[in-house]
Design a protein around this motif. Structure first.
Motif, PDB file in Angstrom:
ATOM      1  N   GLY A 112       0.788  -1.223   0.000  1.00  0.00           N
ATOM      2  CA  GLY A 112       0.000   0.000   0.000  1.00  0.00           C
ATOM      3  C   GLY A 112       0.820   1.273   0.000  1.00  0.00           C
ATOM      4  N   LEU A 113       2.111   1.170  -0.287  1.00  0.00           N
ATOM      5  CA  LEU A 113       2.969   2.354  -0.314  1.00  0.00           C
ATOM      6  C   LEU A 113       2.797   3.098  -1.627  1.00  0.00           C
ATOM      7  N   ALA A 114       2.837   4.418  -1.561  1.00  0.00           N
ATOM      8  CA  ALA A 114       2.687   5.268  -2.736  1.00  0.00           C
ATOM      9  C   ALA A 114       3.875   6.226  -2.809  1.00  0.00           C
ATOM     10  N   PRO A 115       4.187   6.714  -4.007  1.00  0.00           N
ATOM     11  CA  PRO A 115       5.299   7.657  -4.133  1.00  0.00           C
ATOM     12  C   PRO A 115       5.184   8.789  -3.108  1.00  0.00           C
ATOM     13  N   GLY A 116       6.313   9.097  -2.495  1.00  0.00           N
ATOM     14  CA  GLY A 116       6.354  10.127  -1.462  1.00  0.00           C
ATOM     15  C   GLY A 116       6.282   9.577  -0.046  1.00  0.00           C
ATOM     16  N   ASP A 117       5.817   8.332   0.106  1.00  0.00           N
ATOM     17  CA  ASP A 117       5.774   7.708   1.431  1.00  0.00           C
ATOM     18  C   ASP A 117       7.194   7.458   1.919  1.00  0.00           C
ATOM     19  N   ARG A 118       7.376   7.565   3.229  1.00  0.00           N
ATOM     20  CA  ARG A 118       8.692   7.338   3.834  1.00  0.00           C
ATOM     21  C   ARG A 118       8.809   5.899   4.323  1.00  0.00           C
ATOM     22  N   VAL A 119      10.007   5.328   4.117  1.00  0.00           N
ATOM     23  CA  VAL A 119      10.312   3.973   4.564  1.00  0.00           C
ATOM     24  C   VAL A 119      11.602   4.035   5.374  1.00  0.00           C
ATOM     25  N   ALA A 120      11.508   3.730   6.663  1.00  0.00           N
ATOM     26  CA  ALA A 120      12.684   3.715   7.527  1.00  0.00           C
ATOM     27  C   ALA A 120      13.387   2.371   7.358  1.00  0.00           C
ATOM     28  N   VAL A 121      14.716   2.425   7.220  1.00  0.00           N
ATOM     29  CA  VAL A 121      15.498   1.225   6.951  1.00  0.00           C
ATOM     30  C   VAL A 121      16.640   1.133   7.956  1.00  0.00           C
ATOM     31  N   MET A 122      16.657   0.033   8.724  1.00  0.00           N
ATOM     32  CA  MET A 122      17.714  -0.215   9.703  1.00  0.00           C
ATOM     33  C   MET A 122      18.358  -1.552   9.374  1.00  0.00           C
ATOM     34  N   LEU A 123      19.315  -1.507   8.452  1.00  0.00           N
ATOM     35  CA  LEU A 123      20.002  -2.704   7.984  1.00  0.00           C
ATOM     36  C   LEU A 123      21.501  -2.482   8.034  1.00  0.00           C
ATOM     37  N   GLY A 124      22.241  -3.566   8.185  1.00  0.00           N
ATOM     38  CA  GLY A 124      23.687  -3.497   8.095  1.00  0.00           C
ATOM     39  C   GLY A 124      24.110  -3.265   6.649  1.00  0.00           C
ATOM     40  N   ASN A 125      25.373  -2.988   6.444  1.00  0.00           N
ATOM     41  CA  ASN A 125      25.894  -2.769   5.102  1.00  0.00           C
ATOM     42  C   ASN A 125      25.923  -4.078   4.324  1.00  0.00           C
ATOM     43  N   SER A 126      25.307  -4.069   3.149  1.00  0.00           N
ATOM     44  CA  SER A 126      25.298  -5.256   2.297  1.00  0.00           C
ATOM     45  C   SER A 126      24.827  -4.870   0.902  1.00  0.00           C
ATOM     46  N   ALA A 127      25.044  -5.756  -0.030  1.00  0.00           N
ATOM     47  CA  ALA A 127      24.549  -5.535  -1.389  1.00  0.00           C
ATOM     48  C   ALA A 127      23.018  -5.492  -1.397  1.00  0.00           C
ATOM     49  N   ALA A 128      22.385  -6.296  -0.549  1.00  0.00           N
ATOM     50  CA  ALA A 128      20.925  -6.300  -0.472  1.00  0.00           C
ATOM     51  C   ALA A 128      20.391  -4.949   0.005  1.00  0.00           C
ATOM     52  N   HIS A 129      21.107  -4.302   0.899  1.00  0.00           N
ATOM     53  CA  HIS A 129      20.708  -2.984   1.389  1.00  0.00           C
ATOM     54  C   HIS A 129      20.754  -1.967   0.245  1.00  0.00           C
ATOM     55  N   VAL A 130      21.812  -2.017  -0.547  1.00  0.00           N
ATOM     56  CA  VAL A 130      21.937  -1.115  -1.699  1.00  0.00           C
ATOM     57  C   VAL A 130      20.799  -1.381  -2.691  1.00  0.00           C
ATOM     58  N   HIS A 131      20.485  -2.645  -2.911  1.00  0.00           N
ATOM     59  CA  HIS A 131      19.387  -3.020  -3.807  1.00  0.00           C
ATOM     60  C   HIS A 131      18.061  -2.455  -3.295  1.00  0.00           C
ATOM     61  N   LEU A 132      17.840  -2.534  -1.997  1.00  0.00           N
ATOM     62  CA  LEU A 132      16.619  -2.007  -1.387  1.00  0.00           C
ATOM     63  C   LEU A 132      16.523  -0.497  -1.591  1.00  0.00           C
ATOM     64  N   ILE A 133      17.611   0.219  -1.357  1.00  0.00           N
ATOM     65  CA  ILE A 133      17.609   1.675  -1.534  1.00  0.00           C
ATOM     66  C   ILE A 133      17.270   2.028  -2.981  1.00  0.00           C
ATOM     67  N   TYR A 134      17.879   1.311  -3.911  1.00  0.00           N
ATOM     68  CA  TYR A 134      17.626   1.550  -5.328  1.00  0.00           C
ATOM     69  C   TYR A 134      16.146   1.313  -5.654  1.00  0.00           C
ATOM     70  N   LEU A 169       6.517   2.453   6.721  1.00  0.00           N
ATOM     71  CA  LEU A 169       7.054   1.108   6.871  1.00  0.00           C
ATOM     72  C   LEU A 169       8.426   1.193   7.524  1.00  0.00           C
ATOM     73  N   LEU A 170       8.718   0.252   8.414  1.00  0.00           N
ATOM     74  CA  LEU A 170      10.040   0.143   9.037  1.00  0.00           C
ATOM     75  C   LEU A 170      10.604  -1.219   8.648  1.00  0.00           C
ATOM     76  N   ILE A 171      11.720  -1.195   7.927  1.00  0.00           N
ATOM     77  CA  ILE A 171      12.406  -2.429   7.542  1.00  0.00           C
ATOM     78  C   ILE A 171      13.625  -2.538   8.442  1.00  0.00           C
ATOM     79  N   ILE A 172      13.690  -3.622   9.207  1.00  0.00           N
ATOM     80  CA  ILE A 172      14.748  -3.755  10.204  1.00  0.00           C
ATOM     81  C   ILE A 172      15.314  -5.178  10.177  1.00  0.00           C
ATOM     82  N   GLU A 173      16.621  -5.266  10.263  1.00  0.00           N
ATOM     83  CA  GLU A 173      17.303  -6.556  10.297  1.00  0.00           C
ATOM     84  C   GLU A 173      17.101  -7.195  11.669  1.00  0.00           C
ATOM     85  N   ASP A 174      16.993  -8.517  11.698  1.00  0.00           N
ATOM     86  CA  ASP A 174      16.731  -9.241  12.946  1.00  0.00           C
ATOM     87  C   ASP A 174      17.688  -8.853  14.072  1.00  0.00           C
ATOM     88  N   GLU A 175      18.958  -8.665  13.765  1.00  0.00           N
ATOM     89  CA  GLU A 175      19.924  -8.380  14.832  1.00  0.00           C
ATOM     90  C   GLU A 175      19.682  -7.034  15.505  1.00  0.00           C
TER      91      GLU A 175
END
Length: 79
Positions: A10-32, A64-70
């Motif tokens: 249900g996210l639409a352009p302009g919505d904010r997504v908080a991301v708390m992930l460690g450094n990884s290629a998957a994190h870069v992919h998510l940002i993109y 939305l808050l995307i957070i790594e398990d750790e």
């Protein structure tokens, strides 16, 4: 496909997504994928703990808050 998943959530352009992930290629992919979807990436410092994360989330008001398990314990009290 992350862009489809964002739309299904249900996210639409302009919505904010908080991301708390460690450094990884998957994190870069998510940002993109966030950028391509027109969503606003709100980076959350992985060194923050409950009070700091709570403050950021209350002020940024992400949809939305995307957070790594750790780091999950840092967000335990956030509604």
């Amino acid at each position: 496909h992350l862009q489809c998943w964002f739309a299904e959530e249900g996210l639409a352009p302009g919505d904010r997504v908080a991301v708390m992930l460690g450094n990884s290629a998957a994190h870069v992919h998510l940002i993109y994928a966030l950028v391509l979807s027109g969503l606003v990436w709100v980076p959350v410092n992985t060194k923050l703990r409950t009070a700091g994360v709570e403050y950021l989330v209350q002020h940024a008001e992400p949809k939305l808050l995307i957070i790594e398990d750790e780091f999950d314990a840092a967000s335990a009290t956030i509604d």
